[in-house]
Design a protein around this motif. Structure first.
Motif, short mmCIF file in Angstrom:
data_model
loop_
_atom_site.label_atom_id
_atom_site.label_comp_id
_atom_site.label_asym_id
_atom_site.label_seq_id
_atom_site.Cartn_x
_atom_site.Cartn_y
_atom_site.Cartn_z
N THR A 1 0.81 -1.22 0.00
CA THR A 1 0.00 0.00 0.00
C THR A 1 0.85 1.27 0.00
O THR A 1 0.36 2.35 -0.35
N LEU A 2 2.12 1.16 0.38
CA LEU A 2 3.02 2.31 0.37
C LEU A 2 3.73 2.39 -0.97
O LEU A 2 4.16 1.37 -1.51
N THR A 3 3.86 3.61 -1.52
CA THR A 3 4.60 3.78 -2.78
C THR A 3 5.73 4.78 -2.58
O THR A 3 5.70 5.62 -1.67
N HIS A 4 6.72 4.69 -3.46
CA HIS A 4 7.88 5.58 -3.41
C HIS A 4 8.38 5.80 -4.84
O HIS A 4 8.43 4.85 -5.64
N PRO A 5 8.75 7.04 -5.20
CA PRO A 5 9.18 7.31 -6.57
C PRO A 5 10.56 6.75 -6.90
O PRO A 5 11.50 6.90 -6.13
N VAL A 6 10.65 6.11 -8.07
CA VAL A 6 11.92 5.67 -8.65
C VAL A 6 12.05 6.40 -9.99
O VAL A 6 11.23 6.18 -10.89
N LEU A 7 13.06 7.27 -10.11
CA LEU A 7 13.12 8.20 -11.23
C LEU A 7 14.38 8.03 -12.07
O LEU A 7 15.43 7.59 -11.58
#
Length: 259
Positions: free
Chosen positions: A148-154
């Motif tokens: 449910t947790l997301t984090h940006p990978v750029l």
């Protein structure tokens, strides 16, 4: 270490080792519906976006502080970060190391170190990734956040700048050029980022703050070009604010002597 297409057995992956997959990863299932495990803090890359280039070694850490009245066990602990878009899938995952700070509370960490030869995903996967956290208490309760947790990978952005002529007479025109590029994960190179707004900024000599002079869009090859009136000695730079797929970046200031 890499190439795994299935769940990693407990203890098979040490902190500091990258595990990646191009097929779905089945994390150990959380069987307990009710659990006494309380997650107090989650930190992915220190709260900053995970920014990946093309050939240099990258690393990031997932850290979780959790508690249970029986304490936190390292058994079945599993951390991962993953994204699936269409037929493209990528995952970094493994077994964290848990260190107790008290009888009830532990901090579990897993550091991923990417191999520069093959450690980046496909371009389509830039954006928000699901963070998978699974922990077990010493009395057997399982906790799984279900992604449910997301984090940006750029994709990493790069900016160059050149201002001239140098020196320049006060009141004369100064041309400032540059180029915005970003990592192409598919081709392992950097390519121009087109039609993007980039701020031209100036920092007067003897000061510490840049101010925005104007905004210019990159052309079809990522190039930037504009003219300004030279008024004082100082540093010129381009500044890009980021997008949902590409990191923010500031060019190193180019000093111009105004006479």
């Amino acid at each position: 270490m890499g190439g795994s297409l299935r769940a990693i057995p407990t203890g098979a992956v040490l902190t500091g080792v990258l595990v990646l997959s191009v097929s779905a990863v089945a994390a150990p299932a959380a069987y307990a519906v009710e659990t006494g495990v309380v997650v107090q803090k989650v930190s992915v890359n220190g709260g900053k976006p995970i920014v990946l280039g093309t050939s240099q070694t990258e690393s990031f850490t997932i850290s979780v502080t959790a508690s249970d009245d029986s304490g936190i066990s390292s058994k079945l602990a599993f951390f991962g970060i993953e994204r699936e878009v269409g037929e493209d899938y990528w995952s970094y995952h493994g077994t964290p190391t848990c260190t107790a700070s008290s009888a009830t509370t532990s901090t579990c960490k897993l550091t991923f170190k990417l191999d520069p030869g093959w450690g980046v995903p496909r371009n389509t996967l830039a954006g928000p990734w699901k963070v998978i956290i699974q922990l077990q208490s010493k009395d057997g309760d399982l906790y799984n956040n279900g992604g449910t947790l997301t984090h940006p990978v750029l994709r990493r952005g790069k900016l160059s700048v050149d201002a001239g002529p140098e020196p320049v007479a006060k009141g004369k025109s100064l041309k400032v050029t540059g180029k915005l590029t970003r990592a192409n994960w598919d081709r392992r190179t950097y390519a121009g980022y087109t039609n993007q707004p980039v701020k031209l900024q100036f920092r007067k000599a003897g000061t510490s703050t840049y101010r925005t002079v104007k905004t210019v869009r990159t052309n079809s090859t990522g190039n930037l070009s504009t003219t300004v009136t030279a008024s004082a000695d100082g540093y010129w730079r381009w500044s890009f604010a980021s997008t949902s797929t590409t990191s923010s970046v500031n060019a190193t200031g180019d000093y111009v002597d105004v006479r």
